[in-house]
Design an enzyme around this catalytic site. Structure first.
Site, PDB file in Angstrom:
ATOM      1  N   GLY A  40      33.775  15.311  23.473  1.00  0.00           N
ATOM      2  CA  GLY A  40      34.590  14.612  24.461  1.00  0.00           C
ATOM      3  C   GLY A  40      33.841  14.512  25.773  1.00  0.00           C
ATOM      4  N   HIS A  66      56.343  10.316  31.216  1.00  0.00           N
ATOM      5  CA  HIS A  66      56.117   9.812  32.567  1.00  0.00           C
ATOM      6  C   HIS A  66      57.198   8.810  32.933  1.00  0.00           C
ATOM      7  CE1 HIS A  66      54.204   8.049  36.029  1.00  0.00           C
ATOM      8  NE2 HIS A  66      53.277   8.974  35.993  1.00  0.00           N
ATOM      9  N   SER A  96      51.300   3.900  38.344  1.00  0.00           N
ATOM     10  CA  SER A  96      51.069   5.192  38.997  1.00  0.00           C
ATOM     11  C   SER A  96      52.322   5.750  39.657  1.00  0.00           C
ATOM     12  CB  SER A  96      49.996   5.044  40.064  1.00  0.00           C
ATOM     13  OG  SER A  96      49.999   6.199  40.863  1.00  0.00           O
ATOM     14  N   ARG A 133      58.141  14.767  37.331  1.00  0.00           N
ATOM     15  CA  ARG A 133      58.206  13.743  36.300  1.00  0.00           C
ATOM     16  C   ARG A 133      59.316  13.965  35.281  1.00  0.00           C
ATOM     17  NH1 ARG A 133      51.704  12.996  35.374  1.00  0.00           N
ATOM     18  NH2 ARG A 133      51.408  11.774  37.268  1.00  0.00           N
ATOM     19  N   GLU A 135      42.892  18.650  28.987  1.00  0.00           N
ATOM     20  CA  GLU A 135      44.204  18.463  28.364  1.00  0.00           C
ATOM     21  C   GLU A 135      44.252  19.064  26.960  1.00  0.00           C
ATOM     22  OE1 GLU A 135      45.470  14.362  28.279  1.00  0.00           O
ATOM     23  OE2 GLU A 135      47.371  14.834  27.307  1.00  0.00           O
ATOM     24  N   ARG A 154      53.666  19.072  33.830  1.00  0.00           N
ATOM     25  CA  ARG A 154      52.525  18.966  34.738  1.00  0.00           C
ATOM     26  C   ARG A 154      52.901  18.123  35.952  1.00  0.00           C
ATOM     27  NH1 ARG A 154      48.948  15.171  35.671  1.00  0.00           N
ATOM     28  NH2 ARG A 154      49.384  13.950  33.814  1.00  0.00           N
TER      29      ARG A 154
END
Lengths: 258, 218, 637
Positions: free
Chosen positions: C40, C266, C284, C330, C425, C435
């Site tokens: 990654g 989200h 965002s 969130r 993550e 988070r």
């Protein structure tokens, strides 16, 4: 809506490749262009045919993976838009759409519409960085940077590395890509120590990778999904000329008798 | 020197040469045009100007050599770039459209060789007279009038100068860009500058054959 | 399963300092002899690979994308938190630490979070030094903005593309090491198995996505930084290629999987429009700074937004949470939106959406100022929906975004498998059950730039040298299993495509393991997932071969793993009989409908252990001790 699609099919790097025509019914105008291709692929698989390979990842216009030449325009007819953000509402019933991969010697086709853009990574290896070790940075607010400069650097830094500039350029030049990187660093104090080296090396690397030369057609900025201006190409030219032609070599500080 | 050769090896280095030599050639064309426009003053003035140039002697040859070198470099660099660009896209698009490219940019690669061919013709025609049917050495005024009196000769000149203007329109704009004179504030000015001089060259140079054909000067 | 968090001694402010003072080091000459695999190349992997190579380690880095620069960290928009307190608004390391622990609903490990807050400031310094063009004020200093879950402005940002700029910074550091020959980069390469020798992680098996070639790599340590598993839900804000295969393979080799049920939804995404939908796009969270969220007061009010008078609008977040208003965390914002839509106040054709309105901000700041702050987000919204948010309010709806769960790691970021480190993550991390915005970028870079260089050294300093290479039988065995599995996927030759299964799996999860969960729903989900799994392995159709670029085959392998992971996710959600953060069990809520924790029984990390094929996974726990913060009912009122 109904569409007629002419899509470039090529099995692998060695294959000659050809256009194949597909007909697609029931395309929803809210779909994205790639979702339209998803639908086509599902149908092809169900019919026992090979789906069309195309590159994509984030599908929100930032990763730079996607890129198709759609009816003669890289990323399609909408300006400032990546392929994944192009929606079918910009097409109409009965349209014929020709879909081709990026065409460039530096971007060989891997399969169908997927190309190999590792040449862009190699360009970056020739100075697309600031040589700073992790942990050796000073406090971020010690360096003052005028907002205008920083904003301008950000304009350049927004490049997503999709390669549309190369694809659109009648000469297959990578000037907009390289200029964005060189300008980004040239505008910031952090980029100063390696400024000349970077300009010279990246421009030379561009030559070695087989990209074409800029003849100021301005097509690159017209297709750039991030609307990066060719003013940066002017800046790159300036940087390169200053570094290679106008400035003296940085050596000769030691006297040698004979 | 190595550093300069390294620079020349890159496309920007070659373009730098194209731009600098292009401007030299442009300045020559501009001067040449103003010199020639003296034809509208009369035969004596033009012939005297020609005689003045001839009498420069070695200096004339120095200038000619300089211009010749500029031309050679211009053509050489652009030819190398042309082949580089040709190789950069081995497989062409089936459908390719453009958004920004204008006629003058698109035709650079045709207008260039055409102008070169014209230049040779022009030298043989008015300087050496070998392709001129009624050439009198030293009587430039006569040569021009009698040369342009033939409609197709004028046609060649008119066409060539329109191409020359087109070539300058993109060339002059590119000159700024290639040498790095790019700034959002002045970019509009670059376009206006290039367009103005392109038209100036066309109007100035085309005015002469047209005036002859129309019988305004005899 | 042995779960020792290895938290250093001392007061929390001193733990990391003490650790660094005493940690064993690897000499420069010996670093050269150590090979490290990094899987990654996002913020965590990219920064780790670059930093380790700078230190002198021999690094092999892998990514499935065609370039390291395309990892999905690039899509993070809003910003990155740091406790710089440049705004003089009362911020401090302690406060960032506290906000993060509280935001995570007290389900994260104190010591890790404190360290994260501590190194946050170094990240900003490092990124600025790399030339990341963060937003600045006219005086030339860095600008900040506020974000959900905090009452200070501590978020650094680069327009709406902070993730991109930070990733390009890490990528530039990485590419510099590639140029120096210290990192060998393997793009278009997917990790398909983890190789253990004598109980230690010693390598990986990969497949080259272009040629199909299966190949092993050996190393002294393996670092996984492969991101989250949000795509298990099919529709999410993750990239299409984001997958859990690397961590799932590690899990099946014995790594503990912590809190798989902790998934972040989200609140501000563009609502789904149809069945063809392939992903959801995030807007965002920073939009909540100036946008006001509302729904019509009347049920099923179909009037266009601008025809609904003020008196008929319910600004429900401002009403319910007066002190945080539109800036609640969130999970709270998402659940509130869902409640509104469940009660038929939703807007848009599907009724699954709420308004995010900028009319007031435009009035207050002027259109130009709003354009400067959010121009690119507004443009993106218009491109996708065809609506102009300067004129009509945006429609938003929650979507799967981030997974707090992941492989279990100790203070060293090492999993329970020796030599297997997990960053970003991909690990179960520092975010507890929820988070906070702008903290993912912070964690990814903290792990990669500033933590792994120390903790990896500690591990390597304590193990011996050997000349193990891929000729060891552990590698050939793993390779054999990988190719077998690929062949078996191709051999099913059924009727349904991978996407069909993935979409169905996603629907089951969204309905039963999404914003609110019930015991019955979770039990149903487990059954349905088992049924899908069976159907998948008997009726899947993968066209083509394994010898070339075969995107369907890639997806098939990933979805096969997602199906197994979905089962674990549901089991974890079922066993956690409390509500906390993003995990909301309808059975456990306060009278006002807020999450009700059960601190007595669930102040722990649930660490799942693979039980073998066909056997049930085992739930282990790592108790969480809170010595520095007091557990309180999270209140944003």
């Amino acid at each position: 809506m109904k569409l007629k699609l002419n899509i470039w099919r090529q099995k692998n790097r060695e294959d000659r490749g050809e256009f194949v025509t597909y007909h697609l019914d029931d395309v929803n105008s809210h779909m994205s262009f790639l979702e339209m291709l998803d639908v086509l692929n599902q149908q092809l698989i169900e019919k026992g045919e090979q789906p069309v390979a195309f590159e994509h990842d984030c599908r929100e216009g930032i990763c730079g993976a996607c890129g198709l030449v759609i009816n003669g325009y890289p990323h399609g007819p909408e300006e400032g838009t990546t392929t994944c953000q192009l929606h079918m509402r910009h097409f109409k019933d009965g349209d014929e759409i020709t879909i081709e991969p990026w065409r460039s010697k530096a971007f060989p086709v891997v399969k169908d519409l997927v190309v190999d853009r590792s040449s862009l990574d190699r360009l970056m290896q020739h100075g697309g960085f600031v040589s700073i070790r992790t942990g050796s940075a000073e406090d971020a607010n010690n360096t003052l940077i005028p907002k205008e400069k920083s904003d301008l650097a950000m304009d350049a830094a927004e490049c997503i590395g999709c390669g549309a500039c190369v694809a659109s350029c009648p000469n297959g030049a990578a000037m907009l890509f390289v200029s964005a990187k060189v300008s980004h660093f040239a505008l910031l104090p952090q980029g100063q120590p390696e400024r000349k080296r970077r300009a010279i090396q990246m421009v030379q690397a561009m030559q070695d990778e087989g990209f074409g030369a800029c003849t100021n057609y301005r097509e690159c900025e017209a297709v750039c999904p991030k609307r990066i201006s060719i003013n940066f190409i002017g800046m790159l030219n300036r940087e390169f000329i200053k570094a290679s032609v106008l400035s003296g070599a940085e050596k000769g500080g030691k006297y040698r008798s004979k | 020197m190595n550093r300069l050769l390294d620079a020349y090896r890159t496309s920007i280095g070659k373009k730098f040469v194209v731009a600098v030599t292009g401007v030299i050639l442009f300045l020559f064309v501009l001067g040449h045009m103003f010199g020639n426009l003296q034809i509208f003053v009369g035969a004596e003035r033009l012939n005297a100007y020609a005689a003045f140039l001839q009498n420069l002697g070695e200096l004339l040859w120095a200038v000619r050599t300089f211009l010749f070198l500029a031309l050679v470099l211009h053509v050489m660099a652009i030819t190398q770039l042309f082949f580089q660009n040709l190789g950069a896209r081995p497989i062409k698009y089936r459908v390719k459209k453009t958004r920004e490219t204008d006629l003058s940019a698109r035709t650079m690669i045709y207008s260039g060789p055409a102008i070169l061919a014209f230049l040779i013709y022009h030298l043989l025609h008015f300087t050496y007279g070998s392709v001129h049917s009624d050439f009198i050495h030293g009587d430039v005024y006569h040569n021009v009038i009698s040369g342009f009196a033939i409609w197709w000769v004028s046609g060649i000149y008119i066409l060539a100068n329109i191409l020359l203007g087109l070539h300058f329109k993109h060339g002059l704009w590119s000159w700024f860009q290639t040498l790095g004179f790019a700034h959002p504030k002045y970019n509009k000015w670059r376009t206006n500058f290039a367009t103005f001089f392109a038209y100036l060259i066309i109007v100035g140079n085309v005015s002469m054959p047209v005036a002859v054909l129309a019988g305004w000067i005899q | 399963m042995k779960l020792d968090a290895n938290i250093p001694e001392g007061p929390i402010e001193k733990k990391w300092e003490n650790y660094r003072d005493k940690v064993a080091l690897v000499s420069p000459a010996n670093k050269r002899k150590r090979k490290i695999i990094v899987v990654g190349t996002g913020l965590a992997g990219g920064s780790a690979a670059a930093t380790l190579a700078e230190l002198g380690y021999d690094v092999e880095a892998f990514c499935y994308q065609d370039s390291a620069r395309r990892a999905h960290s690039i899509a993070a928009q809003g910003g990155i938190n740091a406790a710089k307190n440049y705004q003089n608004d009362g911020d401090s390391i302690w406060r960032l630490f506290y906000d993060t622990v509280k935001g995570g609903d007290f389900r994260s490990r104190e010591a890790n979070v404190y360290r994260l807050a501590e190194v946050s400031n170094l990240i900003i310094d490092q990124c600025v030094a790399q030339g990341v063009p963060f937003a600045r004020e006219y005086g030339g200093k860095l600008a900040n903005r506020s974000f959900g879950g905090a009452q200070v402005s501590r978020t650094f940002y680069a327009r709406g593309q902070t993730g991109q700029q930070l990733l390009l910074g890490a990528y530039s550091a990485l590419i510099r090491q590639v140029a120096a020959g210290k990192v060998k980069m393997h793009p278009r390469t997917e990790m398909l198995d983890l190789v253990l020798v004598d109980g230690r992680a010693r390598g990986i098996v990969t497949r080259n996505l272009e040629t199909g070639k299966v190949r092993s790599f050996s190393a002294d340590a393996v670092i996984l930084a492969t991101g989250g598993y949000g795509n298990v839900f099919y529709l999410s804000t993750n990239a299409k290629g984001s997958n859990a295969t690397a961590i799932w393979r590690a899990y099946k080799r014995g790594a503990g999987f912590a809190n798989p049920g902790f998934v972040q939804i989200h609140p501000t995404c563009i609502p789904k429009t149809g069945d063809y939908q392939s992903k959801l796009t995030l807007m965002s969270e920073s939009l909540r700074n100036d946008g006001r969220i509302w729904v019509p007061k009347k049920k099923n009010d179909k009037r266009p937004a601008n025809e609904i008078p003020e008196s008929d609008r319910d600004y429900y977040l401002e009403r319910r949470y007066p002190s945080f208003g539109n800036l609640v965390p969130r999970d709270v914002a998402s659940r509130a939106a869902k409640n509104m839509c469940d009660e038929e106040h939703g807007v848009g054709l599907t009724g699954l959406g709420v308004y995010l309105d900028f009319a007031d901000a435009i009035k207050r700041l002027g259109e130009q100022a709003v354009r400067e702050r959010y121009g690119n987000l507004f443009e993106m919204y218009e491109r996708i929906t065809g609506e102009d948010p300067y004129k009509v309010p945006m429609r938003i709806y929650p979507a799967i975004h981030y997974t707090m769960g992941g492989l279990w790691v100790d203070y060293n970021l090492m999993s329970n498998i020796e030599g297997l480190f997990v960053l970003g993550e991909a690990n179960f991390s520092d975010h507890g059950a929820n988070r906070l915005g702008a903290s993912a970028l912070m964690q990814g870079l903290a792990d990669g730039y500033f933590i792994i260089p120390y903790t990896l050294g500690r591990y390597l300093a304590n193990i011996g040298y050997d000349d193990l290479d891929v000729s060891h039988s552990a590698f050939s065995d793993a390779e054999h299993q990988v190719t077998e599995r690929i062949s078996s996927l191709l051999a099913i030759k059924g009727k349904q495509t991978v996407d069909t299964f993935h979409r169905r799996l996603g629907e089951i999860l969204w309905d039963n393991c999404g914003m609110s969960r019930t015991e019955q729903g979770l039990k149903d989900a487990i059954e349905k997932i088992a049924a899908i799994r069976e159907e998948f392995w008997s009726d899947l159709r993968v066209p083509g071969t394994d010898r070339d670029l075969n995107q369907e085959l890639e997806k098939a392998g990933r979805v096969a793993d997602f199906i197994e992971l979905a089962d674990l996710l549901a089991r974890d959600a079922l066993e956690r009989r409390e509500s906390c953060g993003g995990h909301f069990r309808e059975e456990f809520q306060t009278e006002e409908g807020e999450a009700l924790r059960d601190d007595e029984n669930f102040t722990h990390v649930a660490v799942w252990e693979y039980g073998g094929d066909g056997a049930e996974p085992v739930r282990n726990v790592e108790p969480l001790q809170f010595e520095n913060v007091k557990l309180t009912q999270r209140s944003y009122k």
